[in-house]
Design an enzyme around this catalytic site. Sequence first.
Site, mmCIF file in Angstrom:
data_model
loop_
_atom_site.group_PDB
_atom_site.id
_atom_site.type_symbol
_atom_site.label_atom_id
_atom_site.label_comp_id
_atom_site.label_asym_id
_atom_site.label_seq_id
_atom_site.Cartn_x
_atom_site.Cartn_y
_atom_site.Cartn_z
ATOM 1 N N ASP A 112 0.821 -1.210 0.000
ATOM 2 C CA ASP A 112 0.000 0.000 0.000
ATOM 3 C C ASP A 112 0.852 1.257 0.000
ATOM 4 O O ASP A 112 0.411 2.306 -0.476
ATOM 5 C CB ASP A 112 -0.902 0.033 1.248
ATOM 6 C CG ASP A 112 -1.868 -1.144 1.311
ATOM 7 O OD1 ASP A 112 -1.877 -1.952 0.366
ATOM 8 O OD2 ASP A 112 -2.594 -1.247 2.320
ATOM 9 N N ASP A 200 -2.577 5.635 -2.974
ATOM 10 C CA ASP A 200 -1.954 4.511 -2.286
ATOM 11 C C ASP A 200 -1.201 3.727 -3.354
ATOM 12 O O ASP A 200 -1.677 3.602 -4.495
ATOM 13 C CB ASP A 200 -3.010 3.593 -1.655
ATOM 14 C CG ASP A 200 -3.475 4.051 -0.265
ATOM 15 O OD1 ASP A 200 -3.192 5.214 0.110
ATOM 16 O OD2 ASP A 200 -4.112 3.240 0.435
ATOM 17 N N HIS A 249 -7.762 0.065 -3.730
ATOM 18 C CA HIS A 249 -6.670 -0.819 -4.153
ATOM 19 C C HIS A 249 -7.102 -1.720 -5.313
ATOM 20 O O HIS A 249 -8.150 -2.351 -5.268
ATOM 21 C CB HIS A 249 -6.118 -1.656 -3.002
ATOM 22 C CG HIS A 249 -5.630 -0.785 -1.889
ATOM 23 N ND1 HIS A 249 -5.330 -1.268 -0.645
ATOM 24 C CD2 HIS A 249 -5.378 0.551 -1.836
ATOM 25 C CE1 HIS A 249 -4.916 -0.278 0.129
ATOM 26 N NE2 HIS A 249 -4.947 0.847 -0.570
ATOM 27 N N ASP A 251 -5.651 -4.473 -6.272
ATOM 28 C CA ASP A 251 -5.097 -5.826 -6.274
ATOM 29 C C ASP A 251 -6.023 -6.940 -5.771
ATOM 30 O O ASP A 251 -5.579 -8.055 -5.517
ATOM 31 C CB ASP A 251 -3.718 -5.862 -5.601
ATOM 32 C CG ASP A 251 -3.694 -5.325 -4.191
ATOM 33 O OD1 ASP A 251 -4.727 -4.848 -3.706
ATOM 34 O OD2 ASP A 251 -2.606 -5.368 -3.571
ATOM 35 N N CYS A 355 -0.727 -7.804 -1.092
ATOM 36 C CA CYS A 355 -0.697 -6.675 -0.148
ATOM 37 C C CYS A 355 0.483 -6.746 0.811
ATOM 38 O O CYS A 355 1.096 -5.724 1.130
ATOM 39 C CB CYS A 355 -1.950 -6.675 0.717
ATOM 40 S SG CYS A 355 -3.495 -6.664 -0.182
HETATM 41 O O1 DAV Z 1 -11.667 -6.274 -2.290
HETATM 42 O O2 DAV Z 1 -11.579 -5.460 -0.296
HETATM 43 C C1 DAV Z 1 -8.734 -5.271 -0.911
HETATM 44 C C2 DAV Z 1 -7.425 -4.731 -1.392
HETATM 45 C C3 DAV Z 1 -6.393 -4.817 -0.353
HETATM 46 N N1 DAV Z 1 -5.139 -4.225 -0.794
HETATM 47 C C4 DAV Z 1 -11.123 -5.571 -1.438
HETATM 48 C C5 DAV Z 1 -9.860 -4.854 -1.788
#
Ligand code: DAV
Length: 374
Positions: A112, A200, A249, A251, A355
């Site tokens: 992040d 981020d 995010h 990912d 992550c």
């Molecule tokens: O689908 O909650 C999580 C991403 C964590 N880097 C989600 C995204």
Amino acid sequence: MVWSADKTEVKSWNEWDTLRHVIVGKADDGHIPPPEPALDAKVPEDSDMRGQWGRRPQESIDKANELLDNFASMLQKRGVRVDRPSPFDFSLPAETPDWKTESNFGCMPPRDVLLTVGREMLEATMSYRCRWFEYLCYRPLLQQYYNEDPKMRHEAAPKPRLTDADYHPDYLSEKIGEAKRLEWAAEKFFVTTEEEPLFDAADVLRFGRDLVVQHGFTTNLKGIDWLKRHFPEHRVHTVNFPGDPYPIHIDATFTPIRPGLILNNPHRRLPQDQRDMFEANGWEIVDAAQPAHNQPPPLCYSSVWLSMNVLVLDPKTVCVEKSEVYQCDQLDKLGIEVVPVDLRDAYAFGGGLHCCTADVYRDGECEDYFPTLS
Ligand code: DAV
């Protein structure tokens, strides 16, 4: 040049070339931070986390650390150099002249905070107050890389003010409802305003000379513009995934596996106009397999789609969370060697296998994977 474990070198241009050196986060002293505007917008409305904050239970910290340590040892056994962050006391309040919040967050998800682009490691602005100081956990490593690798570039994006002007008050409501959230996401009305650049690092995917950046809760258009100006040799593309009511995010939404192959969350499909550049250049975007779980683990911010939050070790080898049997099976059928990793009990600390890692070195150079754009 051939990589050598005895010499520190920073370089990573994409998400898939052979991984040689990586940072793996730690669960030490992990906190659920107190309410603040950007964080509240992300905690799902039906989450067990609503209304509670403080240090996470010690036994959950110990369990998560055991899993992260095992993951780190497995990578080391495969010949990958692994470094770990230096946590500070996350129970301390975080305070600037503009605001104060009662605790910090943790340092489980380096992805992040740190964006490695070629020989540069860039500290993201972040957009949560509780994560404003998180870069400090990585400073000992960045300092070491800077000292040991004369070509390494250590950069930090301008620290944001994060006053109330950074957040849309509409998102402060406890009960917005999923329908409204989806409507807002489709209109690209997110919790963060355009007051100042915010991003981020986990909203950015690296495809050689192209960077693909998600505009959502944690990254605003000014943040993407900042990245464009900062990386003038790159083409920077803004993407959106309208099916995501809590878009933070990229990912757990869009996961490149190897040149030509991307997994896309079937609930958060990339809109057609944004698919064109991929399709015109021979990239196949396939729906990711269903997650194996109906619910995230307790006290977890992320959705069940951490199933697709995988770490690519090389274009034929991918680490997948062990319980995610459908995701393992899908990658297996695509001809990938799947390395199962037990990590689910660490998810609550900040996410999955992608992550909890940040690239320091991957083989390969900066290539153009989208020649029709040249
Ligand atoms: O689908 O909650 C999580 C991403 C964590 N880097 C989600 C995204």
